[in-house]
Design an enzyme around this catalytic site. Structure first.
Site, mmCIF file in Angstrom:
data_model
loop_
_atom_site.group_PDB
_atom_site.id
_atom_site.type_symbol
_atom_site.label_atom_id
_atom_site.label_comp_id
_atom_site.label_asym_id
_atom_site.label_seq_id
_atom_site.Cartn_x
_atom_site.Cartn_y
_atom_site.Cartn_z
ATOM 1 N NE ARG A 74 -4.353 -1.481 1.126
ATOM 2 C CZ ARG A 74 -5.477 -1.726 1.767
ATOM 3 N NH1 ARG A 74 -5.499 -1.744 3.064
ATOM 4 N NH2 ARG A 74 -6.588 -1.923 1.098
ATOM 5 C CD GLN A 107 -2.863 6.199 -3.240
ATOM 6 O OE1 GLN A 107 -3.121 7.050 -4.087
ATOM 7 N NE2 GLN A 107 -2.706 6.487 -1.971
ATOM 8 C CG ASP A 117 -5.103 -0.846 -2.675
ATOM 9 O OD1 ASP A 117 -5.576 -1.984 -2.496
ATOM 10 O OD2 ASP A 117 -4.869 -0.041 -1.754
ATOM 11 C CB SER A 175 -8.264 0.317 -1.928
ATOM 12 O OG SER A 175 -7.388 0.371 -0.837
ATOM 13 C CE1 TYR A 193 -4.016 -3.222 6.067
ATOM 14 C CE2 TYR A 193 -1.626 -3.199 5.887
ATOM 15 C CZ TYR A 193 -2.875 -3.302 5.297
ATOM 16 O OH TYR A 193 -2.978 -3.470 3.950
#
Ligand code: NAD
Length: 380
Positions: free
Chosen positions: A124, A129, A132, A135, A228
């Site tokens: 990440r 991005q 991803d 996501s 996280y």
């Protein structure tokens, strides 16, 4: 030489998505690649064969027509052992691999010298991005969870001032304000509800507030490595439980999305808390597949306890397959950009850090250590 890319129809039960869409096919064929799409692969996400053909793809009606000579296979769900057996040595498979729950197929890919990239392992970092897929699909899940909650709620969500009286807005509580949670918050706000949210990561507070929702504060910061969450201590858990229970009891809809990668989902809503809720209240438990954030959740089922509906949905992104597939296809298009060099050929060495991190199986080896340990019978 064009790179030959094959996209099979997904066969996992309930899977409505497809790994590429005509818009992406058009870009890839324009770049010189050969695209083959399994017959009907996009039908359940409302991309008919004709649109793929018009975008330059070949529609394959047999497994050999799809896979013979294919260098790359794009998938949504992990391949099964049978799927792997149809692939020639050296084929590159890209998709979600759910490695811990798919060990026989991982072992078969290793033994048949297939190369597998796992989208769950894409780091990440900012540069990744656009690739991803966790996501993009969490965005779809968060939206769908809020809509599902509203659909099953016996109340209006917005405040209404009518000739028949004034209606108070419903209260929606979101537990876990990661990608899915933030999308659920934004969707519930747009529907006019009062929205509260909680996350163990304090950094989530600012994002929650910027969406116009109230962030429930606890004197704990449980942000761990890589952004996280870390696991809470027993005392922290008790405090958290008390505050969360009070918020759950006053909510009309509770959407739970709390997760810790690689572990069982944290238990946030006990059966005692469910008993404190109002009749007609709805819980949508996005963590159903990893054990559930609510003690009563049953994955894939909707149950009623104390007048409360508890929904344990599986694969929510597949309920909005048109847009989930579109976003997923764009993630894969970006990922392919790392595998195909400027000369239009496949890169020989996987040296890019994103490729290194997401390489699960290659040349007869399982490259991801936790999966290798699981295959050897140890713990991840
Ligand atoms: P996730 O699906 O792993 O977890 C969902 C949420 O649950 C997280 O916000 C987590 O903090 C929360 N949670 C865990 N235990 C909890 C508990 N006991 N009570 C309440 N909440 C709990 O998370 P995700 O959506 O994949 O995102 C994780 C983080 O990564 C977020 O900070 C997100 O913004 C970040 N992220 C960064 C990038 C990037 O920079 N490219 C991309 C995506 C996500």
């Amino acid at each position: 030489m064009p790179v030959v890319i094959a996209v099979p129809k997904e066969t996992a039960p309930g899977e409505q998505r497809v790994a590429t869409v005509p818009e992406v096919v058009q870009k890839l064929t324009k770049a010189g690649h050969e695209l083959r799409i399994g017959h009907d692969a996009g039908t359940s996400s409302y991309y008919p064969d004709e649109l793929y053909a018009a975008a330059g793809a070949k529609i394959a009606t047999t497994p050999s027509g799809l896979l013979n000579g294919a260098q790359i296979v794009l998938r949504v769900q992990p391949p099964t052992v049978t799927d792997v057996d149809l692939l020639a040595e050296g084929t590159i498979v890209i998709g979600f691999m759910n490695a811990a729950n798919n060990l026989p197929a991982i072992a078969r890919m290793r033994d048949r010298k297939i190369t597998a990239f796992s989208l769950e392992l894409v780091p990440r970092i900012t540069r990744a991005q656009s690739m991803d897929a966790l996501s993009s699909q969490a965005t779809a899940a968060g939206y769908t969870a809020a809509v599902l909650g509203a659909d099953n709620c016996p109340k209006f969500l917005p405040m209404l001032t009518t000739a028949a009286g004034t209606i108070r807005p419903a209260t929606v509580l979101i537990l876990g304000a990661g990608v899915a949670g933030l999308m659920a918050i934004a969707t519930a706000k747009r529907l006019g509800a009062i929205v509260e949210a909680y996350d163990v990561r304090r950094a989530a507070g600012e994002q929650v507030r910027s969406l116009g929702a109230k962030f429930l504060e606890l004197e704990i910061n449980a942000e761990g490595a890589g952004g996280y969450a870390r696991e809470l201590t027993p005392e922290e858990k008790a405090q958290e439980q008390q505050m969360v229970s009070a918020a759950v009891a006053r909510a009309d809809i509770v959407i739970t999305t709390a997760a810790i990668p690689g572990r069982r989902a944290p238990l946030l809503v006990t059966k005692e808390t469910v008993a404190m809720m109002r009749p007609g209240a709805v819980i949508v438990d996005l963590a159903a597949e990893s054990g559930g954030n609510c003690e009563l959740t049953q994955a894939g089922k909707t149950i009623r306890e104390h007048g409360v509906m508890i929904i344990g949905p599986q694969n929510l992104p597949a309920r909005v397959p048109f847009h989930s597939s579109q976003m997923y296809a764009k993630n894969l298009q970006s990922f392919l950009g790392l595998l195909v060099g400027k000369d239009g050929n496949l890169v020989r060495e996987f040296t890019d850090e994103i490729l290194v991190a997401s390489l699960l199986v290659h040349a007869g080896e399982v490259c991801h250590a936790p999966t290798r340990d699981l295959l050897a019978g140890g713990k991840p």
